[in-house]
Design an enzyme around this catalytic site. Structure first.
Site, mmCIF file in Angstrom:
data_model
loop_
_atom_site.group_PDB
_atom_site.id
_atom_site.type_symbol
_atom_site.label_atom_id
_atom_site.label_comp_id
_atom_site.label_asym_id
_atom_site.label_seq_id
_atom_site.Cartn_x
_atom_site.Cartn_y
_atom_site.Cartn_z
ATOM 1 N N TYR A 180 1.475 1.695 14.648
ATOM 2 C CA TYR A 180 0.424 1.351 13.696
ATOM 3 C C TYR A 180 0.636 2.072 12.372
ATOM 4 O O TYR A 180 0.718 3.285 12.325
ATOM 5 C CB TYR A 180 -0.961 1.724 14.246
ATOM 6 C CG TYR A 180 -2.061 1.386 13.258
ATOM 7 C CD1 TYR A 180 -2.369 0.047 12.994
ATOM 8 C CD2 TYR A 180 -2.755 2.366 12.577
ATOM 9 C CE1 TYR A 180 -3.343 -0.290 12.071
ATOM 10 C CE2 TYR A 180 -3.737 2.037 11.653
ATOM 11 C CZ TYR A 180 -4.030 0.709 11.407
ATOM 12 O OH TYR A 180 -4.984 0.376 10.501
ATOM 13 N N LYS A 239 -2.898 -2.239 8.052
ATOM 14 C CA LYS A 239 -2.895 -3.697 8.201
ATOM 15 C C LYS A 239 -2.019 -4.327 7.123
ATOM 16 O O LYS A 239 -1.633 -3.680 6.157
ATOM 17 C CB LYS A 239 -4.324 -4.232 8.118
ATOM 18 C CG LYS A 239 -4.951 -4.466 9.488
ATOM 19 C CD LYS A 239 -4.185 -5.505 10.307
ATOM 20 C CE LYS A 239 -4.859 -5.828 11.625
ATOM 21 N NZ LYS A 239 -4.009 -5.785 12.794
ATOM 22 N N ASP A 296 0.884 -1.166 0.000
ATOM 23 C CA ASP A 296 0.000 0.000 0.000
ATOM 24 C C ASP A 296 0.924 1.218 0.000
ATOM 25 O O ASP A 296 1.660 1.432 0.958
ATOM 26 C CB ASP A 296 -0.861 -0.045 1.271
ATOM 27 C CG ASP A 296 -1.700 1.207 1.478
ATOM 28 O OD1 ASP A 296 -1.530 2.197 0.740
ATOM 29 O OD2 ASP A 296 -2.531 1.185 2.412
HETATM 30 P P1 13P Z 1 -5.516 9.248 10.663
HETATM 31 O O1 13P Z 1 -6.873 9.734 10.293
HETATM 32 O O2 13P Z 1 -4.918 9.969 11.797
HETATM 33 O O3 13P Z 1 -4.601 9.151 9.493
HETATM 34 O O4 13P Z 1 -5.610 7.718 11.153
HETATM 35 C C1 13P Z 1 -6.690 6.923 10.878
HETATM 36 C C2 13P Z 1 -6.452 5.950 9.817
HETATM 37 O O5 13P Z 1 -5.734 6.142 8.872
HETATM 38 C C3 13P Z 1 -7.191 4.707 9.918
HETATM 39 O O6 13P Z 1 -8.250 4.710 9.011
HETATM 40 P P1 13P Z 2 -4.970 -0.338 5.219
HETATM 41 O O1 13P Z 2 -4.162 -1.295 6.041
HETATM 42 O O2 13P Z 2 -5.682 -1.032 4.109
HETATM 43 O O3 13P Z 2 -4.153 0.805 4.752
HETATM 44 O O4 13P Z 2 -6.124 0.215 6.138
HETATM 45 C C1 13P Z 2 -5.768 0.930 7.272
HETATM 46 C C2 13P Z 2 -6.872 1.423 8.111
HETATM 47 O O5 13P Z 2 -6.587 1.912 9.160
HETATM 48 C C3 13P Z 2 -8.251 1.291 7.655
HETATM 49 O O6 13P Z 2 -9.140 1.897 8.550
HETATM 50 MG MG MG Z 3 -3.928 2.212 3.455
HETATM 51 MG MG MG Z 4 -4.821 -2.043 2.527
#
Ligand code: 13P
Ligand code: 13P
Ligand code: MG
Ligand code: MG
Length: 364
Positions: A227, A230, A13
């Site tokens: 974090y 994922k 990603d």
């Molecule tokens: P931010 O909105 O701070 O980037 O983190 C939330 C996220 O990316 C999970 O969806």
């Molecule tokens: P991804 O791992 O697909 O970037 O998603 C992150 C996330 O926080 C979704 O809410």
């Molecule tokens: Mg993402």
């Molecule tokens: Mg993803």
């Protein structure tokens, strides 16, 4: 040719469009342009599931080949550049290192690779998931290679009857252990029933020794120490003639089992099988989803894809997934919709815990 073929699926990603829901078409175009212009590959197919770019490549250089990994890394770096220009969300999300150092393992991208002699006919399925973790493959891989109620071939096909060897990785302690089925089924399930920690890395036929399946097992948040999103794993499975049939390989996904991921990587949700055109998770950034693309390999050429979950045969699985999603969502911030505390340690919770640490006082 007689020369061994390597099938490499490398994914990352490097920026979402919009939010974490998809990949901008300019990035896919750039990835295709770069792979087409390179003479290392026999063939390739570039696709996306959710916000992850998947490079499906065939070549003759074996697994962990530096030049192939470098190629994938260069593609992801170039796509990150385009993502930055377009201010796409989380540009460079999965590229945890600044400079390439011989192999993309441990650098953020996910890798599933296998080397084999192409059989007279070589059908393969490439599974790609978004909004979940590598352990998400444990349930379906066990069903396919270990459960005769899923795979009738284990019972009635003499070429499958000898069973399979499962290589399991402990993703926290960085150890590997093998189990042979059917004899050690109960031992295997002790571990893979805990998919947040143990993941099936590869599966081999006991009769031929041939590799049957392999998956990506990187844990992004452990690598990064925070974090970052994922893992969104991929998995490659060989089918037919000594391996389970294509339909046996796809059958477990008729049950949308619960996986960890979804919103902020912090929730349990059903893994919904979808066609590639529907692989854009939007509801609460989900539900988590899986795409299965089939290819016939012909001297390394990737004939396909066949978009398996476009089949209306999976409509009911999608319906069940949506009902489960409704039910789980009503739990809001409560477990077991929200992940248990041990798993939250690898997601978004530690900073809040740290902030409140001093407010706790002892009780008798
Ligand atoms: P931010 O909105 O701070 O980037 O983190 C939330 C996220 O990316 C999970 O969806
Ligand atoms: P991804 O791992 O697909 O970037 O998603 C992150 C996330 O926080 C979704 O809410
Ligand atoms: Mg993402
Ligand atoms: Mg993803």
């Amino acid at each position: 040719m007689g020369q061994k073929l390597t099938l490499s699926v490398i994914k990352a990603d490097v920026g979402g469009f919009v939010g974490h829901c998809g990949v901008h078409p300019d990035l896919l175009e750039e990835a295709r342009r770069m792979l087409a212009g390179c003479d290392l590959l026999v063939d390739f197919h570039v696709t996306s599931v959710g916000d992850d770019i998947n490079l499906i490549m065939t070549h003759r250089r074996g697994t962990d080949a530096e030049e192939i990994h470098r190629l994938a890394w260069d593609v992801f770096v170039a796509c990150t550049g385009l993502a930055r220009e377009r201010k796409l969300y989380g540009a460079g999300q999965d590229l945890l290192k600044d400079a390439f150092s011989g192999n993309v393992r441990g650098m953020g991208p996910g890798v599933a690779e296998m080397e084999f002699e192409e059989r007279e006919s070589e059908p393969v399925v490439v599974f790609m998931a978004d909004k979940t973790e590598p352990g998400a493959w444990n349930y379906p891989l066990f069903k396919v290679f270990g459960d005769p109620f899923n795979t009738i071939g284990l019972v009635i096909d003499p070429k499958l009857h000898g069973g399979f060897r499962f290589e399991v990785h402990d993703l926290i302690e960085h150890r590997a252990v093998d189990f042979v089925l059917p004899e050690e089924m109960y031992d295997l399930l002790v571990f893979i029933g805990a998919p947040g920690r143990f993941a099936i890395k590869s599966i081999y036929s006991r009769q031929t020794g041939w590799i049957a399946a392999t998956s990506s097992t990187q844990k992004l948040n452990l690598l990064a120490g925070r974090y970052v999103g994922k893992d969104d794993p991929v998995c490659v499975v060989r089918c037919q003639s000594g391996f389970p049939a294509v339909g046996e390989v796809l059958e477990p996904f008729a049950m949308p089992h619960l996986v960890a991921g979804w919103m902020r990587g912090s929730h349990q949700g059903p893994l919904m099988p979808v066609a590639q055109r529907d692989a854009h998770p939007t509801r609460f950034d989900g539900p988590p989803r899986v795409v299965a693309l089939g290819f016939q390999l012909a001297n390394g050429r990737l004939l396909g894809p066949q978009d398996f979950f476009a089949d209306p045969g999976y409509d009911r699985a999608r319906q069940i997934a949506l009902e489960v999603a409704d039910y789980l969502r009503r739990h809001g911030p409560f477990e077991p919709h929200r992940l248990g505390l041990d798993q939250m340690e690898y997601t978004t919770l530690p900073q809040v815990m740290e902030k409140l640490r001093d407010r706790f006082r002892a009780v008798d």
